[in-house]
Design a protein around this motif. Structure first.
Motif, PDB file in Angstrom:
ATOM      1  N   UNK A   1       0.847  -1.192   0.000  1.00  2.46           N
ATOM      2  CA  UNK A   1       0.000   0.000   0.000  1.00  2.46           C
ATOM      3  C   UNK A   1       0.884   1.245   0.000  1.00  2.46           C
ATOM      4  N   UNK A   2       0.279   2.347  -0.405  1.00  2.59           N
ATOM      5  CA  UNK A   2       0.947   3.653  -0.448  1.00  2.59           C
ATOM      6  C   UNK A   2       2.048   3.713  -1.505  1.00  2.59           C
ATOM      7  N   UNK A   3       2.042   2.729  -2.408  1.00  7.01           N
ATOM      8  CA  UNK A   3       2.981   2.753  -3.534  1.00  7.01           C
ATOM      9  C   UNK A   3       2.197   2.450  -4.795  1.00  7.01           C
TER      10      UNK A   3
ATOM     11  N   UNK B   1      -2.626 -10.832  -0.316  1.00  4.31           N
ATOM     12  CA  UNK B   1      -1.974 -10.613   0.979  1.00  4.31           C
ATOM     13  C   UNK B   1      -1.227  -9.272   0.924  1.00  4.31           C
ATOM     14  N   UNK B   2      -1.986  -8.195   1.062  1.00  8.24           N
ATOM     15  CA  UNK B   2      -1.448  -6.845   0.890  1.00  8.24           C
ATOM     16  C   UNK B   2      -0.275  -6.554   1.822  1.00  8.24           C
ATOM     17  N   UNK B   3       0.722  -5.893   1.284  1.00  8.08           N
ATOM     18  CA  UNK B   3       1.846  -5.430   2.113  1.00  8.08           C
ATOM     19  C   UNK B   3       1.440  -4.147   2.806  1.00  8.08           C
ATOM     20  N   UNK B   4       0.738  -4.293   3.926  1.00  7.68           N
ATOM     21  CA  UNK B   4       0.205  -3.102   4.610  1.00  7.68           C
ATOM     22  C   UNK B   4       0.754  -2.967   6.027  1.00  7.68           C
ATOM     23  N   UNK B   5       1.907  -3.599   6.284  1.00  8.87           N
ATOM     24  CA  UNK B   5       2.483  -3.519   7.639  1.00  8.87           C
ATOM     25  C   UNK B   5       3.996  -3.607   7.523  1.00  8.87           C
ATOM     26  N   UNK B   6       4.687  -3.121   8.503  1.00  6.93           N
ATOM     27  CA  UNK B   6       6.147  -3.211   8.499  1.00  6.93           C
ATOM     28  C   UNK B   6       6.796  -1.849   8.683  1.00  6.93           C
ATOM     29  N   UNK B   7       8.115  -1.869   8.858  1.00  7.97           N
ATOM     30  CA  UNK B   7       8.878  -0.652   9.149  1.00  7.97           C
ATOM     31  C   UNK B   7       8.700   0.417   8.079  1.00  7.97           C
TER      32      UNK B   7
ATOM     33  N   UNK C   1      -8.364   1.630  -3.351  1.00  4.75           N
ATOM     34  CA  UNK C   1      -9.176   2.220  -4.429  1.00  4.75           C
ATOM     35  C   UNK C   1      -8.390   2.219  -5.736  1.00  4.75           C
ATOM     36  N   UNK C   2      -7.109   2.588  -5.660  1.00  6.08           N
ATOM     37  CA  UNK C   2      -6.267   2.626  -6.856  1.00  6.08           C
ATOM     38  C   UNK C   2      -6.012   1.218  -7.400  1.00  6.08           C
ATOM     39  N   UNK C   3      -5.746   0.278  -6.492  1.00 12.77           N
ATOM     40  CA  UNK C   3      -5.460  -1.096  -6.923  1.00 12.77           C
ATOM     41  C   UNK C   3      -6.659  -1.708  -7.641  1.00 12.77           C
ATOM     42  N   UNK C   4      -7.871  -1.406  -7.148  1.00 12.80           N
ATOM     43  CA  UNK C   4      -9.071  -1.995  -7.744  1.00 12.80           C
ATOM     44  C   UNK C   4      -9.244  -1.582  -9.205  1.00 12.80           C
TER      45      UNK C   4
ATOM     46  N   UNK D   1      12.661   5.021  -6.784  1.00 16.97           N
ATOM     47  CA  UNK D   1      11.776   5.685  -7.736  1.00 16.97           C
ATOM     48  C   UNK D   1      11.933   5.196  -9.162  1.00 16.97           C
ATOM     49  N   UNK D   2      12.750   4.152  -9.374  1.00 15.82           N
ATOM     50  CA  UNK D   2      12.952   3.623 -10.732  1.00 15.82           C
ATOM     51  C   UNK D   2      11.971   2.480 -10.968  1.00 15.82           C
ATOM     52  N   UNK D   3      10.786   2.836 -11.424  1.00 15.46           N
ATOM     53  CA  UNK D   3       9.769   1.807 -11.608  1.00 15.46           C
ATOM     54  C   UNK D   3       8.895   2.165 -12.809  1.00 15.46           C
ATOM     55  N   UNK D   4       8.206   1.166 -13.344  1.00 16.52           N
ATOM     56  CA  UNK D   4       7.280   1.377 -14.467  1.00 16.52           C
ATOM     57  C   UNK D   4       5.889   1.034 -13.964  1.00 16.52           C
ATOM     58  N   UNK D   5       4.934   1.935 -14.146  1.00 14.99           N
ATOM     59  CA  UNK D   5       3.601   1.743 -13.589  1.00 14.99           C
ATOM     60  C   UNK D   5       2.746   0.869 -14.504  1.00 14.99           C
ATOM     61  N   UNK D   6       2.158  -0.165 -13.926  1.00 15.03           N
ATOM     62  CA  UNK D   6       1.357  -1.121 -14.682  1.00 15.03           C
ATOM     63  C   UNK D   6       0.171  -0.446 -15.361  1.00 15.03           C
TER      64      UNK D   6
END
Length: 559
Positions: A124-126, A158-164, A238-241, A375-380
């Protein structure tokens, strides 16, 4: 009708050695060259039992085989090679496909057993990057294949919605963020803050400590940090959906890592009861004989992926009573899953034997892994939109009067992106190239979709001439197509056995090529064989449609 099984039954009745039919089926091969036959049984494993050379055994077995399904039986070296009776086999295969339609190739191997599939799992948040495409489409296809084989798949995001990292994001938002900017453009703004945090942390390492402290507050239920985290998660979903709707993928559960927060104390308690927890440098670990210890709790008391994954596995077994549980996660997590499965085994859970990690290679950019942190990524989403636009442009040029252009462009564009991934064996890396991904010729989904649309067009034009029962199919030029249609059930089972959708992708390409070659060679509608040839076209349409469906790709009837 599975002719490999028929051949296996014949072999079992001929040889006097006690051997299971299932074992013989796994031994049967397809000869490399067509002129060597349609099926081959190797006799090498029988040499020890019979105390004869494989060549002699093959000769003896071939003399014993007599069935109308085989035109010829030959001993070739240590193999028994059989040539199928083309008329007999063609008639039976076409009748079976036309009768069963989309159920052709279905089995009840799974007997209704539940299989949980951990797939997609973006953070999340990415933004949803190309890096998460592989897990999403491989996992979805495996779910469809499992269903085809009689299992009940349960798809878990299994959303990555927890961690440091969320502690770091909260610090970044509190330090540099603006509520207005986040509300206006949630994911892009949160992503910008995340990247900015890591750039700043290179010069100020104390920021990392503040991030860890913020995550500890989150774990302890601090009201302000929890409120921010919930907001970030809600906007992300919302964005993922939007992406999942474009891909045509849905989930049975969106329980992310955070869902297991209140279930981890039980894990620690169970580990203590089993005397499996040990202290190591202030942290708590489970020692494993054949790998590094599995870290359960850090020195500061915070939990880790392993703790949550143990809790998740137990929850899924208690909730779904699965017979298998698949984790479609990149190969770089191999050690993690090896540790996870070993911990569950040590805890005494017999169902640990049904757990499997389904690894895959990375999508690379310029030979390097895409990095969200830098920040080096390609958006699906951008790739999918561009693919759809390109498909629409192609349709307008080649078939401007086509109805439902927008819908067909979506099916073709999205299909191109999915197929580009699934046609490659999952363990291989993929070099990201928009040009290759959106190519509409060669080994691509649009090529297969166009072949399907061509078959549909022929059927529309010859509608009054289609006969749905085939007594005698004698069109020898169709044999390359028939032999592939015959193999479809086996391809599905092999894809299941190896957890490898690329087998189905390669099959639909091969079938499309064979059919297009046949189409270019014979006259289908203007022929005295029009009825049987249209029956073949109908069977090809059914199998291409089903093959693409198992990959999660739609089949337009016009293009």
């Amino acid at each position: 009708m599975n002719f490999t099984e028929e051949f296996a039954e014949v072999i079992v009745t001929v040889i006097d050695k006690q051997i299971e039919k299932e074992q013989v089926i796994t031994m049967i091969e397809t000869p490399k060259y067509k002129e060597m036959g349609d099926l081959a049984f190797p006799c090498f494993s029988l040499a020890k039992h019979y105390r004869k050379p494989p060549k002699v055994i093959a000769q003896e077995i071939s003399k014993e085989i007599q069935t109308p399904l085989f035109e010829e039986v030959k001993a070739v070296g240590g193999y028994v090679n059989v040539y199928l009776n083309k008329t007999e086999v063609s008639s039976k295969i076409l009748t079976q496909i036309i009768t069963e339609k989309e159920y052709y190739g279905s089995t009840n191997i799974g007997q209704g057993g539940v299989v949980t599939i951990d797939l997609s799992s973006p953070n999340i948040a990415k933004p949803f990057s190309m890096g998460h495409l592989r897990s999403t489409v491989i996992g979805n296809s495996l779910g469809l294949v499992l269903e085809k084989c009689g299992y009940k798949p349960v798809r878990i995001n299994y959303l990555g919605d927890w961690g440091t990292q969320f502690g770091k994001l909260i610090v970044a938002y509190q330090k540099w963020g603006s509520e207005g900017q986040v509300r206006e453009n949630p994911i892009q703004e949160l992503f910008r803050l995340y990247v900015h945090f890591h750039k700043e942390a290179e010069n100020d390492p104390s920021l990392n400590d503040r991030g860890r402290e913020a995550f500890k507050k989150l774990e302890d239920g601090d009201e302000e940090t929890l409120k921010l985290w919930k907001w970030f998660r809600e906007e992300s979903l919302k964005e993922f959906m939007k992406i999942y709707n474009m891909l045509g993928i849905s989930f049975d559960s969106n329980h992310g890592e955070a869902f297991y927060n209140d279930k981890m104390d039980r894990v620690v308690q169970l580990l203590e009861e089993n005397n499996l927890l040990e202290e190591s440098d202030g942290a708590q670990v489970v020692n494993l004989e054949d790998s590094a210890p599995c870290l359960i709790k850090k020195r500061d008391g915070t939990t880790l992926y392993a703790t949550r994954d143990v809790a998740a596995a137990i929850y899924r077994q208690e909730t779904y009573h699965f017979v298998k549980s698949l984790y479609v996660v990149g190969h770089e997590q191999t050690l993690h899953f090896k540790q996870l499965f070993k911990v569950l085994e040590k805890m005494g859970y017999e169902w640990h034997a049904g757990l499997a990690h389904i690894p895959f290679g990375m999508i690379l950019k310029d030979g390097k892994k895409m990095s969200t942190r830098k920040g080096k990524t390609v958006l699906l989403e951008e790739v999918l939109k561009e693919a759809i636009e390109l498909a629409e442009k192609g349709i307008k040029e080649k078939n401007p009067d086509l109805a439902s252009k927008d819908e067909i462009a979506r099916q073709v564009g999205v299909g191109a992106v999915i197929f580009h991934d699934l046609k490659i064996f999952r363990m291989n890396n993929i070099e990201f190239s928009l040009e290759d991904m959106l190519r509409f010729e060669g080994e691509t989904a649009p090529y297969v979709q166009y072949t399907h649309a061509r078959a549909c067009s022929l059927l529309r034009r010859g509608n009054d001439k289609i006969h749905l029962s085939i007594d005698k199919f004698e069109d020898v030029e169709a044999w390359p197509v028939i032999s592939l249609l015959m193999n479809f059930p086996g391809v599905i089972q092999q894809a299941l056995k190896d957890y490898d959708p690329s087998k189905i992708a390669k099959f639909v390409i091969e079938l499309s090529r064979a059919f297009n070659k046949y189409y270019a060679t014979v006259k289908i509608l203007d022929s005295n064989k029009v009825q049987e040839r249209l029956a073949l076209v109908y069977a090809v349409k059914i199998v291409l449609n089903e093959g693409l469906r198992l990959l999660g790709i739609e089949s337009p009837e016009e293009m």
